[in-house]
Design a protein around this motif. Sequence first.
Motif, PDB file in Angstrom:
ATOM      1  N   THR A  90       0.869  -1.182   0.000  1.00  0.00           N
ATOM      2  CA  THR A  90       0.000   0.000   0.000  1.00  0.00           C
ATOM      3  C   THR A  90       0.906   1.231   0.000  1.00  0.00           C
ATOM      4  OG1 THR A  90      -1.513  -1.255   1.397  1.00  0.00           O
ATOM      5  CG2 THR A  90      -1.967   1.087   1.166  1.00  0.00           C
ATOM      6  N   THR A  91       0.730   2.096  -0.977  1.00  0.00           N
ATOM      7  CA  THR A  91       1.590   3.281  -1.080  1.00  0.00           C
ATOM      8  C   THR A  91       1.013   4.421  -0.226  1.00  0.00           C
ATOM      9  OG1 THR A  91       0.385   4.148  -2.966  1.00  0.00           O
ATOM     10  CG2 THR A  91       2.225   2.690  -3.451  1.00  0.00           C
ATOM     11  N   GLU A  94      -2.676   3.641  -2.821  1.00  0.00           N
ATOM     12  CA  GLU A  94      -2.828   2.714  -3.948  1.00  0.00           C
ATOM     13  C   GLU A  94      -2.370   1.322  -3.507  1.00  0.00           C
ATOM     14  OE1 GLU A  94      -1.868   5.275  -7.937  1.00  0.00           O
ATOM     15  OE2 GLU A  94      -0.184   4.816  -6.614  1.00  0.00           O
ATOM     16  N   LEU A  95      -3.016   0.269  -4.042  1.00  0.00           N
ATOM     17  CA  LEU A  95      -2.604  -1.094  -3.709  1.00  0.00           C
ATOM     18  C   LEU A  95      -1.845  -1.677  -4.900  1.00  0.00           C
ATOM     19  CD1 LEU A  95      -2.816  -3.436  -1.625  1.00  0.00           C
ATOM     20  CD2 LEU A  95      -4.745  -4.273  -2.961  1.00  0.00           C
ATOM     21  N   LEU A  96      -0.584  -2.063  -4.675  1.00  0.00           N
ATOM     22  CA  LEU A  96       0.213  -2.651  -5.756  1.00  0.00           C
ATOM     23  C   LEU A  96       0.477  -4.119  -5.442  1.00  0.00           C
ATOM     24  CD1 LEU A  96       3.002   0.079  -6.057  1.00  0.00           C
ATOM     25  CD2 LEU A  96       0.925  -0.076  -7.416  1.00  0.00           C
ATOM     26  N   LYS A  97       0.421  -4.962  -6.469  1.00  0.00           N
ATOM     27  CA  LYS A  97       0.807  -6.370  -6.287  1.00  0.00           C
ATOM     28  C   LYS A  97       2.238  -6.516  -6.809  1.00  0.00           C
ATOM     29  CE  LYS A  97      -3.657  -8.609  -6.163  1.00  0.00           C
ATOM     30  NZ  LYS A  97      -3.581  -8.743  -4.718  1.00  0.00           N
ATOM     31  N   VAL A  98       3.164  -6.826  -5.908  1.00  0.00           N
ATOM     32  CA  VAL A  98       4.578  -6.848  -6.272  1.00  0.00           C
ATOM     33  C   VAL A  98       5.093  -8.288  -6.241  1.00  0.00           C
ATOM     34  CG1 VAL A  98       6.877  -6.139  -5.504  1.00  0.00           C
ATOM     35  CG2 VAL A  98       4.973  -4.540  -5.365  1.00  0.00           C
ATOM     36  N   SER A  99       5.516  -8.799  -7.404  1.00  0.00           N
ATOM     37  CA  SER A  99       6.041 -10.177  -7.397  1.00  0.00           C
ATOM     38  C   SER A  99       7.525 -10.215  -7.761  1.00  0.00           C
ATOM     39  CB  SER A  99       5.234 -11.064  -8.340  1.00  0.00           C
ATOM     40  OG  SER A  99       5.274 -10.557  -9.642  1.00  0.00           O
ATOM     41  N   ALA A 100       8.135  -9.043  -7.968  1.00  0.00           N
ATOM     42  CA  ALA A 100       9.583  -9.004  -8.228  1.00  0.00           C
ATOM     43  C   ALA A 100      10.165  -7.799  -7.514  1.00  0.00           C
ATOM     44  CB  ALA A 100       9.824  -8.876  -9.727  1.00  0.00           C
ATOM     45  N   PRO A 101      11.395  -7.915  -6.991  1.00  0.00           N
ATOM     46  CA  PRO A 101      11.996  -6.790  -6.270  1.00  0.00           C
ATOM     47  C   PRO A 101      12.038  -5.504  -7.107  1.00  0.00           C
ATOM     48  CG  PRO A 101      13.330  -8.757  -5.990  1.00  0.00           C
ATOM     49  CD  PRO A 101      12.267  -9.098  -6.983  1.00  0.00           C
ATOM     50  N   SER A 102      12.177  -5.646  -8.444  1.00  0.00           N
ATOM     51  CA  SER A 102      12.295  -4.448  -9.294  1.00  0.00           C
ATOM     52  C   SER A 102      11.001  -3.626  -9.330  1.00  0.00           C
ATOM     53  CB  SER A 102      12.686  -4.863 -10.719  1.00  0.00           C
ATOM     54  OG  SER A 102      11.756  -5.804 -11.210  1.00  0.00           O
ATOM     55  N   GLU A 103       9.849  -4.260  -8.955  1.00  0.00           N
ATOM     56  CA  GLU A 103       8.569  -3.527  -8.995  1.00  0.00           C
ATOM     57  C   GLU A 103       8.314  -2.756  -7.695  1.00  0.00           C
ATOM     58  OE1 GLU A 103       5.748  -6.632  -9.579  1.00  0.00           O
ATOM     59  OE2 GLU A 103       6.536  -7.197 -11.539  1.00  0.00           O
ATOM     60  N   PRO A 144       8.236  -0.074  -4.937  1.00  0.00           N
ATOM     61  CA  PRO A 144       8.478   1.385  -4.907  1.00  0.00           C
ATOM     62  C   PRO A 144       9.563   1.747  -3.880  1.00  0.00           C
ATOM     63  CG  PRO A 144       6.287   0.852  -4.026  1.00  0.00           C
ATOM     64  CD  PRO A 144       6.926  -0.442  -4.406  1.00  0.00           C
ATOM     65  N   GLU A 145      10.022   2.997  -3.921  1.00  0.00           N
ATOM     66  CA  GLU A 145      11.037   3.452  -2.956  1.00  0.00           C
ATOM     67  C   GLU A 145      10.451   3.436  -1.540  1.00  0.00           C
ATOM     68  OE1 GLU A 145      14.306   4.260  -3.364  1.00  0.00           O
ATOM     69  OE2 GLU A 145      13.976   3.429  -5.368  1.00  0.00           O
ATOM     70  N   PRO A 146      11.306   3.210  -0.514  1.00  0.00           N
ATOM     71  CA  PRO A 146      10.809   3.089   0.872  1.00  0.00           C
ATOM     72  C   PRO A 146       9.957   4.275   1.326  1.00  0.00           C
ATOM     73  CG  PRO A 146      13.138   2.547   0.764  1.00  0.00           C
ATOM     74  CD  PRO A 146      12.743   2.980  -0.601  1.00  0.00           C
ATOM     75  N   ASN A 147      10.297   5.508   0.867  1.00  0.00           N
ATOM     76  CA  ASN A 147       9.536   6.669   1.355  1.00  0.00           C
ATOM     77  C   ASN A 147       8.130   6.750   0.752  1.00  0.00           C
ATOM     78  OD1 ASN A 147      10.857   7.051  -1.046  1.00  0.00           O
ATOM     79  ND2 ASN A 147      11.058   9.260  -0.828  1.00  0.00           N
ATOM     80  N   HIS A 148       7.830   5.905  -0.269  1.00  0.00           N
ATOM     81  CA  HIS A 148       6.471   5.918  -0.840  1.00  0.00           C
ATOM     82  C   HIS A 148       5.609   4.779  -0.292  1.00  0.00           C
ATOM     83  CE1 HIS A 148       7.567   9.054  -3.528  1.00  0.00           C
ATOM     84  NE2 HIS A 148       8.480   8.331  -4.173  1.00  0.00           N
ATOM     85  N   GLU A 158       3.482   2.773   2.496  1.00  0.00           N
ATOM     86  CA  GLU A 158       2.726   2.894   3.745  1.00  0.00           C
ATOM     87  C   GLU A 158       2.834   1.584   4.527  1.00  0.00           C
ATOM     88  OE1 GLU A 158       0.882   4.690   6.597  1.00  0.00           O
ATOM     89  OE2 GLU A 158       1.059   5.808   4.712  1.00  0.00           O
ATOM     90  N   SER A 159       2.494   0.464   3.865  1.00  0.00           N
ATOM     91  CA  SER A 159       2.587  -0.844   4.531  1.00  0.00           C
ATOM     92  C   SER A 159       2.783  -1.942   3.490  1.00  0.00           C
ATOM     93  CB  SER A 159       1.321  -1.124   5.342  1.00  0.00           C
ATOM     94  OG  SER A 159       0.230  -1.271   4.455  1.00  0.00           O
ATOM     95  N   ILE A 160       3.312  -3.088   3.953  1.00  0.00           N
ATOM     96  CA  ILE A 160       3.510  -4.241   3.058  1.00  0.00           C
ATOM     97  C   ILE A 160       2.879  -5.460   3.716  1.00  0.00           C
ATOM     98  CG2 ILE A 160       5.218  -5.723   1.924  1.00  0.00           C
ATOM     99  CD1 ILE A 160       7.185  -3.453   1.975  1.00  0.00           C
TER     100      ILE A 160
END
Length: 596
Positions: free
Chosen positions: A374-375, A379-388, A390-394, A396-398
């Motif tokens: 959650t940024t 926004e809710l992002l589904k991340v399945s690779a480290p390259s996707e 976002p930067e730590p400051n963006h 909110e929670s994982i």
Amino acid sequence: MNNIRNFCIIAHIDHGKSTLADRLIEQTQTVSQRQMQNQLLDDMDLERERGITIKSHAIQMDYKFEGQQYVLNLIDTPGHVDFSYEVSRSIAACEGALLVVDASQGIEAQTISNLYLALGHDLEIIPVLNKIDLPGAMPEEVSDQIVDLIGCERSDIIHASAKEGIGIAEILAAVVHRIPAPKGEPDGAFQGLIFDSVFNSYRGIEVIFRVYNGEIRKGDKVKFMATGREYYADEIGVLRLEKEPRDVIKTGDVGYLISGIKTAKEVKVGDTITRMDRLAAEAIKGFEDVKPMVFAGIYPVDTSEFEELREAMEKLQLNDAALIWEPETSAALGFGFRCGFLGMLHMEIVQERLEREFDMTVITTVPSVQFNVTTTKEELLKVSAPSEMPEPNHIESIEEPFIAAQIITKSEYVGAIMKLCMDKRGILKNQVYLTSDRIELQFEMPLSEVVFDFFDRLKTISRGYASLDYQYLGFKEGDMVKLDIMLNGEKVDALSAIVHRDKAYEWGKRLCEKLRELLPRQQFEIAIQAAIGQKIIARETVKALRKDVLAKCYGGDISRKRKLLEKQKKGKKRMRQVGNVEIPQEAFMAVLKLES
């Protein structure tokens, strides 16, 4: 219909399912002696070599018993936890199941898990105690375990040895006597449950289904209810060792359908087929899309082979509908694919099939799981690779996926296994003694910790005696961070990983040490750094190879030597800014072997 019996064989891996299927086929004389071979239903070389079943297989047998002719439809199922959805669909197509338990190993985690699936569909269970001829067999002890588990009478358990052919006639008699005939409405609207599909390169996809209600004739127009696609039944028939075309398949039977379907996505295991001239009111319950659990990148070793790899992946997907992939690029590895697998065994098999069947040598990146991020913008992002990520400051929670793991083992290994699970951030939920020296442990664990090498280490610690089964629980919030590896200040995306904050420091330190050993020395110094966001948490240095610039100075003033060294130092500094670091293939593999 009264003389049809549909049954499957369920068991833990390596308890003798395929061998038992061979003996049943032999006893009913379904194939001639000349066609007979071991693991008859396993048609992949890989299945034969590893001695495991990867896909479900169905075969129809005729059996004469007490003066009557019976039709037995046998479905052999995979035993590994990765393929449990396929097992559940095979179970849904049957009225009974042979529960095979190895007399020397006893009940294992997968036995229990498959048994619960079968009981959930109200199947008649016939317990079979296999391998009673082995010197290490413990028939009395294991019979007690079976009685405790299903609550049957001891006399219900059939003692058999599939290898030696002991007890096969009793099993067939039990199938006829104990398993009920299929129910259904022969005059109703046609409903068939798809429990398997096979790709034939000449005729498209062969759909294997069980008829619940009604009947289907050759040439009928059929509709797939989950995908909404419509086709004509060009050929229908039953499955012997070869396919036998028929004009009609009626209620309760198992058959195949060929209608020239070319894309794998249109046929889903668990879907319902019905006839267009008389549509069924609803689909058969239990259909779900198969969810991948483990994600990894697959890249061609030679970047020019990208298109060939794409073709190979497309063909492989026709045979393996659970494989999911999409193209991705990596700065270090070039063009490749991000693939979703059911588990680590599935990933291994896909990799091996690419190498064998399509002659592709591939690099596989570190397996990871899917995270919900959650940024700060909600926004809710589904991340399945480290390259996707976002930067730590963006962020909110994982949230990370959790599983409920059941481990069955001998009581002497409990301490070591608990330590392993605790190291992997597992929470002990329950422990139950099944017998005086067999124990079932239940843990809640993050999936990301299990995908790596958990299973291998579990087997090592318990000397092969522990068995694992797991169910997916859902997402829970976790303190996850992205760990970047930098070479001379440049991030190498293929070496990044998403890890828990508590483990990030140690992980980064070990990875840097490993890379220092593996990276070849250059003419300039290489700094290997592990970082979380902007913060460097570990560093190692690969020393530069030095040219001896002082060779020509055989005497004279020290300032001459110093001048030459200063000049070399400047050159090295420039070289470090311009030069790029070659990363050998072993370095990518190092990440996979870090844990051990």
